[in-house]
Enzyme design. Structure first.
Site, PDB file in Angstrom:
ATOM      1  N   ARG A  57      96.552 123.673 -71.330  1.00  0.00           N
ATOM      2  CA  ARG A  57      96.604 124.650 -70.236  1.00  0.00           C
ATOM      3  C   ARG A  57      96.535 126.094 -70.739  1.00  0.00           C
ATOM      4  O   ARG A  57      96.106 126.968 -69.991  1.00  0.00           O
ATOM      5  CB  ARG A  57      97.862 124.442 -69.401  1.00  0.00           C
ATOM      6  CG  ARG A  57      97.717 123.291 -68.423  1.00  0.00           C
ATOM      7  CD  ARG A  57      98.971 123.101 -67.614  1.00  0.00           C
ATOM      8  NE  ARG A  57      98.732 122.293 -66.423  1.00  0.00           N
ATOM      9  CZ  ARG A  57      99.672 121.912 -65.587  1.00  0.00           C
ATOM     10  NH1 ARG A  57     100.929 122.252 -65.811  1.00  0.00           N
ATOM     11  NH2 ARG A  57      99.375 121.188 -64.534  1.00  0.00           N
TER      12      ARG A  57
ATOM     13  N   GLY B  91      98.430 117.666 -59.140  1.00  0.00           N
ATOM     14  CA  GLY B  91      98.838 117.845 -57.737  1.00  0.00           C
ATOM     15  C   GLY B  91      97.840 118.697 -56.977  1.00  0.00           C
ATOM     16  O   GLY B  91      97.475 118.389 -55.846  1.00  0.00           O
TER      17      GLY B  91
HETATM   18  C1  3PG Z   1     101.994 121.208 -62.451  1.00  0.00           C
HETATM   19  O1  3PG Z   1     102.423 120.985 -63.575  1.00  0.00           O
HETATM   20  O2  3PG Z   1     101.623 120.313 -61.673  1.00  0.00           O
HETATM   21  C2  3PG Z   1     101.835 122.622 -62.002  1.00  0.00           C
HETATM   22  O3  3PG Z   1     102.124 123.503 -63.041  1.00  0.00           O
HETATM   23  C3  3PG Z   1     102.684 122.883 -60.791  1.00  0.00           C
HETATM   24  O4  3PG Z   1     104.043 122.697 -61.108  1.00  0.00           O
HETATM   25  P1  3PG Z   1     105.052 122.300 -59.962  1.00  0.00           P
HETATM   26  O5  3PG Z   1     104.689 120.920 -59.493  1.00  0.00           O
HETATM   27  O6  3PG Z   1     106.424 122.380 -60.558  1.00  0.00           O
HETATM   28  O7  3PG Z   1     104.878 123.296 -58.826  1.00  0.00           O
END
Ligand code: 3PG
Ligand code: MG
Length: 380
Positions: free
Chosen positions: A38, A352
């Site tokens: 990332r 996500g």
């Molecule tokens: C992830 O790792 O999916 C993103 O950085 C978002 O993090 P979060 O789900 O804690 O908002």
């Protein structure tokens, strides 16, 4: 989906201060970064800006601290790696050390944008969060999406608009409830949906099978039944690798029998991976696909006894001649663990976010960038 403003749409960045929202939410154990994908993924945007004379201040969240400083989520390892990869780029404190970030507090947004001339969002992985650093700055500064964000969005658009057929989606992971929306959205788009991981047991229960001590969401069984009756092609495992009474996940030394069973898991047993017949059938489906989207492991692959299903699927995705996209931290780390990460067409940095973009067709962070461009005249 409407396009978002790009780096080229910004005013000349020479000598200007640019606030960069990145997603440097990397896995860290004992102060060491396990995978810096990332951070590296943000470099094209950082280089584009610094080569043009911009002074870049990056900001990110790490983990899920509760709105107050927490040394477990220190950005020190990230700051050190960033200094190696992109010297001269500043990094603010973990955004989630302030409750204003997740609350999207206007006062926190003001502090973020203070002294900044423009804003770039390259945090695709956080673009589904309606948080201050994602949706706030575009209302106050000339704004654009970074290169990573643009590429990630383009891949999802390609999946939904012109997938080479057959389009096969492979979903795993523990919860049906988390992925119900995307399952419904994908069923309209794909030619077949392969389901493994913990969530397959709610589907098997809907077919009347016993699930023993396997993961089960009883309140999802009716929905699973409706999905199965939709007439769409849904592939479920026809064999399961299960752990017998007394066994413990991640503790082979604790004993407990491991056996391959059919679609019924006996009382006291826990299904933890798809079996070899299922894995072979899933692999055949994947190899024949024109497009593959994979999110979520097939079993508890961190425990070698239950890794085979995920490994076979990962190898099939790597071998597939079709266009292959893998999203989600767990499936991405499975690929890395099996040494296959460079053999797929795209590993998404946002699990996500890519699921939500597939499901909703847009994300709050993208909408904010578009709104920023629309309001440019008003702001200046
Ligand atoms: C992830 O790792 O999916 C993103 O950085 C978002 O993090 P979060 O789900 O804690 O908002
Ligand atoms: Mg390929």
């Amino acid at each position: 989906m409407q396009p978002v403003p790009q780096l080229e749409d910004l005013p000349d960045p020479m000598g200007k201060r640019v606030l960069l929202r990145a997603d440097f939410n990397v896995p860290v154990s004992a102060g060491v970064i396990d995978d810096d994908l990332r951070i590296r993924a943000a470099l094209p945007t950082i280089e584009w800006l610094t080569e043009r004379g911009a002074h870049v201040t990056a900001c990110t969240h790490l983990g899920r601290p509760k709105g107050t400083p927490d040394p477990r989520y220190s950005l020190d390892p990230v700051r050190a790696r960033l200094a190696e990869l992109a010297p001269g780029v500043e990094l603010m404190e973990n955004l989630r050390f302030d409750a204003g970030e997740t609350a999207n507090d206007p006062a926190f947004v003001e502090r973020l944008v203070y002294g900044q001339d423009m804003y770039v969002n390259d945090a695709f992985g956080a673009a589904h969060r309606c948080h201050a650093s994602v949706v706030g700055p575009p209302m106050r500064l000339p704004s654009a999406g970074g290169r990573l964000l643009a590429k990630e969005v383009e891949i999802v658009i390609r999946l939904v608009t012109e997938p080479a057929r057959p389009f096969v989606a492979v979903l795993g992971g523990s919860k049906v409830s988390d992925k119900l929306g995307v399952i419904k959205a994908l069923l309209d788009q794909v030619d077949s949906l392969v389901i493994g991981g913990g969530m397959c047991f709610s589907f098997l229960a809907a077919m009347g099978h016993g699930t023993g001590k396997s993961l089960l969401e009883p309140d999802q069984i009716d929905v699973c039944r409706q999905l199965l009756e939709s007439g769409k092609r849904i592939l479920l495992p026809n064999d399961i690798v299960a752990l017998g009474p007394g066994g413990q996940i991640g503790r082979p030394d604790a004993g407990g029998e491991v056996a391959t069973v059919g679609q019924d898991v006996a009382d006291g047993w826990m299904g933890l991976d798809v079996g070899p017949d299922s894995a072979a059938a899933f692999a055949a489906e994947i190899r024949a696909a024109g497009t593959v989207f994979w999110n979520g492991p097939m079993g508890v692959f961190e425990d070698e006894r239950f890794a085979a299903g995920t490994r076979v699927v990962a190898e099939a995705v790597a071998d597939a001649g079709g266009f292959t996209v893998v999203g989600g931290g767990d499936s991405a780390s499975a690929l890395t663990r099996f040494g296959l990460a460079d053999r797929v067409d795209h590993v998404s940095t946002g699990g996500g976010a890519s699921l939500e973009l597939l499901e909703q067709g847009d994300l709050p962070g993208l909408a904010a960038l578009r709104e920023s461009a629309a309001n440019a005249g008003v702001r200046s």
